[in-house]
Design an enzyme around this catalytic site. Structure first.
Site, PDB file in Angstrom:
ATOM      1  N   ARG A  28      18.553 -37.021 -10.113  1.00  9.27           N
ATOM      2  CA  ARG A  28      19.937 -37.389  -9.808  1.00  9.27           C
ATOM      3  C   ARG A  28      20.320 -38.615 -10.631  1.00  9.27           C
ATOM      4  O   ARG A  28      19.640 -39.628 -10.578  1.00  9.27           O
ATOM      5  CB  ARG A  28      20.062 -37.698  -8.310  1.00  9.27           C
ATOM      6  CG  ARG A  28      21.401 -38.244  -7.891  1.00  9.27           C
ATOM      7  CD  ARG A  28      21.509 -38.404  -6.362  1.00  9.27           C
ATOM      8  NE  ARG A  28      22.810 -38.931  -6.012  1.00  9.27           N
ATOM      9  CZ  ARG A  28      23.033 -40.182  -5.602  1.00  9.27           C
ATOM     10  NH1 ARG A  28      22.056 -41.031  -5.431  1.00  9.27           N
ATOM     11  NH2 ARG A  28      24.266 -40.574  -5.324  1.00  9.27           N
ATOM     12  N   HIS A  85      29.412 -43.688  -9.756  1.00 13.83           N
ATOM     13  CA  HIS A  85      28.501 -44.586  -9.029  1.00 13.83           C
ATOM     14  C   HIS A  85      28.919 -46.021  -9.354  1.00 13.83           C
ATOM     15  O   HIS A  85      28.171 -46.781  -9.960  1.00 13.83           O
ATOM     16  CB  HIS A  85      27.052 -44.288  -9.411  1.00 13.83           C
ATOM     17  CG  HIS A  85      26.022 -44.786  -8.428  1.00 13.83           C
ATOM     18  ND1 HIS A  85      25.036 -43.972  -7.882  1.00 13.83           N
ATOM     19  CD2 HIS A  85      25.807 -46.013  -7.915  1.00 13.83           C
ATOM     20  CE1 HIS A  85      24.275 -44.691  -7.075  1.00 13.83           C
ATOM     21  NE2 HIS A  85      24.708 -45.936  -7.071  1.00 13.83           N
ATOM     22  N   GLU A 120      28.579 -43.063  -2.294  1.00 13.34           N
ATOM     23  CA  GLU A 120      28.806 -44.124  -1.313  1.00 13.34           C
ATOM     24  C   GLU A 120      30.173 -44.789  -1.407  1.00 13.34           C
ATOM     25  O   GLU A 120      30.271 -45.988  -1.702  1.00 13.34           O
ATOM     26  CB  GLU A 120      27.717 -45.200  -1.432  1.00 13.34           C
ATOM     27  CG  GLU A 120      26.316 -44.676  -1.269  1.00 13.34           C
ATOM     28  CD  GLU A 120      25.274 -45.783  -1.099  1.00 13.34           C
ATOM     29  OE1 GLU A 120      25.588 -46.940  -1.404  1.00 13.34           O
ATOM     30  OE2 GLU A 120      24.167 -45.482  -0.658  1.00 13.34           O
ATOM     31  N   TYR A 126      18.684 -45.764   4.451  1.00  9.61           N
ATOM     32  CA  TYR A 126      17.685 -46.826   4.295  1.00  9.61           C
ATOM     33  C   TYR A 126      17.280 -47.455   5.614  1.00  9.61           C
ATOM     34  O   TYR A 126      16.123 -47.788   5.816  1.00  9.61           O
ATOM     35  CB  TYR A 126      18.232 -47.931   3.370  1.00  9.61           C
ATOM     36  CG  TYR A 126      18.414 -47.470   1.941  1.00  9.61           C
ATOM     37  CD1 TYR A 126      17.358 -47.526   1.042  1.00  9.61           C
ATOM     38  CD2 TYR A 126      19.632 -46.952   1.493  1.00  9.61           C
ATOM     39  CE1 TYR A 126      17.506 -47.093  -0.264  1.00  9.61           C
ATOM     40  CE2 TYR A 126      19.788 -46.516   0.190  1.00  9.61           C
ATOM     41  CZ  TYR A 126      18.719 -46.595  -0.687  1.00  9.61           C
ATOM     42  OH  TYR A 126      18.863 -46.151  -1.971  1.00  9.61           O
TER      43      TYR A 126
END
Ligand code: PNW
Length: 465
Positions: free
Chosen positions: A83, A127, A172, A303
């Site tokens: 990725r 990103h 995100e 996480y």
């Protein structure tokens, strides 16, 4: 070794993707080559006090020039998938207008290298490296940025759609909106809760337009997704006050993204909770339907869990908060071991999160697109890198993922964050998340013990060991 370990039964479905992840600004370097324009992270990293030690992504781990070696490392580990993200400012240096062919050439070379090594590319279109020229016009607070993103997505799809099957629009958006515009810990470093909520909507809209663009260029062969860092949020107690705090934080952190993307509507309670910050008038008719593009899977980054409690009664409200409208809530310390990011470690949070999304969002297929930990690795006398804590962390989280599969979750893949040590945003090069150690002065790559362990684990789970 002396201890014989029985081969565990295979716990993951045939075709499960075993991967590692990265992102453009964190690894590529080559900040001014082949026509790349500046991004908000170039600007932010060059602003004194924003990134520890004054680190920047100018060189990073020089992946732009070393991608062949890096793909060899992936192949050596037996990864079946990788990725990565494409840098918008390489492809459209000012975020709009004509394509910079040299920028796309790099990703074409990378994808071809992956394919010839038998590794499936998972491409993320965004990103966090927004072209600076778009930020100068308001960035994600400006609706126009979402429209520009749709055009950019179409350009990438036209060049790579014949060889990339797995497409992710955003990584995100929580971080882009809240760290970028509410608490200002990330680029562009603004502190304005109303702006952050406008950014949420325009990121959601960008996701919908990007998904639409890729679908119309690539067609049904495209597997479309978005990656969310959903918050595995827990209430400090079962009191009605703590449960309401849970509802609020879950609303802002999770449902503000999940509901429009997967159900086609914004959660009414969250719009009401935040009405003192914004009237949400930037949501136009038709937007929720656009955001609700058909997705083939949801990417989840996990996480750490987060425990939340009701306001402590003092009337104190944090002026600067990640979560808009939540400055009155409290986040009690929990009795869990922590990583060097100070993030509590608890793999059961991953199981909870997968089960919750599975239950509330119609059994949508999921991929764990990031999981891993930063660690102070210990370098032995012959240069070997010991990271037993990371092996334990990954092993526990794989167990949790396997448990979720046994409990009915349609989980399609698992990606380590990260393949290499790299530029860890506001922490610069000070925090190492890689399973491959990078000696920054020489750019020498060394597999950590966790990389050797991951290679064995993949082989065993795939029935190759
Ligand atoms: C994710 N937080 O970032 C990103 O997708 C990666 O690029 C990053 O390197 C990785 O996790 C490790 O940090 C996050 O403050 C950064 O809650 C910060 C937060 C969450 C995710």
């Amino acid at each position: 070794g002396a201890t014989a370990t029985a081969v565990a039964p295979r716990r993951f479905p045939v075709g499960f993707h075993w991967g590692a992840a990265s992102s453009a600004y964190q690894i590529e370097g080559a900040w001014n080559e082949d026509g790349r324009g500046p991004s908000i992270w170039d600007t932010f990293a060059r602003t004194p006090g924003r990134v520890r030690n004054g680190d920047t992504g100018d060189v990073a781990i020089d992946h732009y020039h070393r991608y062949r070696e890096d793909v060899r490392i992936m192949a050596d580990l037996g990864l079946t998938a990788y990725r990565f993200s494409t840098a918008w400012p390489r492809i459209q240096p000012t975020g709009s207008g004509p394509v910079n062919g040299a920028g796309l050439d790099f990703y074409e070379r990378l994808v071809d290298e992956l394919l010839s090594a038998g590794i499936t590319p998972f491409l993320t279109l965004y990103h966090w490296d927004l072209p600076q020229a778009l930020e100068d016009e308001g960035g994600w607070t400006n609706r126009e940025t979402a429209l520009r993103f749709g055009d950019y997505a179409a350009h990438v799809a036209r060049r790579l759609g014949d060889r990339v099957e797995f497409w992710t629009t955003l990584n995100e958006p929580w971080c882009s909106a809240y760290l970028g515009y509410s608490s200002g810990k990330h680029a562009p470093g603004r502190v304005d809760q109303a702006a952050a909520l406008a950014a949420v909507h325009h990121l959601n809209l960008a996701h919908g337009l990007g998904a639409q663009a890729v679908r119309s260029v690539v067609g049904d062969a495209a597997q479309l997704s978005v990656t969310l860092n959903l918050c595995a949020v827990r209430a400090a107690s079962q009191s009605p006050e703590d449960l309401d705090a849970l509802r609020r934080i879950d609303g802002v952190a999770n449902r503000l993204f999940l509901d429009p993307m997967l159900r086609g509507s914004y959660p009414a309670d969250v719009l009401a909770d935040t009405a003192h910050l914004t009237d949400w008038s930037f949501i136009r008719e038709g937007d929720p339907a656009t955001i609700n593009a058909r997705l083939d899977a949801l990417g989840i980054n996990y996480y750490t869990p987060l425990t939340v409690a009701a306001p402590d009664g003092s009337g104190h409200v944090e002026a600067v908060t990640d979560h808009p409208g939540c400055g009155d809530l409290s986040f009690p310390d929990v009795d869990l071991p922590r990583t060097i990011m100070d993030w509590p470690i608890d793999a059961t949070g991953l199981h909870e999160l997968l089960m919750r999304v599975h239950r509330d969002y119609d059994g949508i297929p999921m991929v764990i697109t990031e999981n891993g930990m930063a660690n102070d690795d210990y370098i032995g006398p012959t240069g070997e890198v010991h990271d037993p804590e990371r092996i334990q962390y990954v092993s526990d989280h794989l167990d949790a993922a396997a448990r979720a599969i046994a409990d009915g979750v349609d989980l399609r893949g698992y990606f380590q964050w990260s393949l290499h040590d790299n530029f860890e945003w506001a922490y610069g090069y000070g925090k190492r998340f890689g399973i491959v150690y990078v000696d920054y002065p020489t750019q020498k790559r060394t597999l950590k013990a966790s990389a050797h362990w991951y290679r064995d684990q993949i082989a065993q789970e795939r029935g190759l060991a």
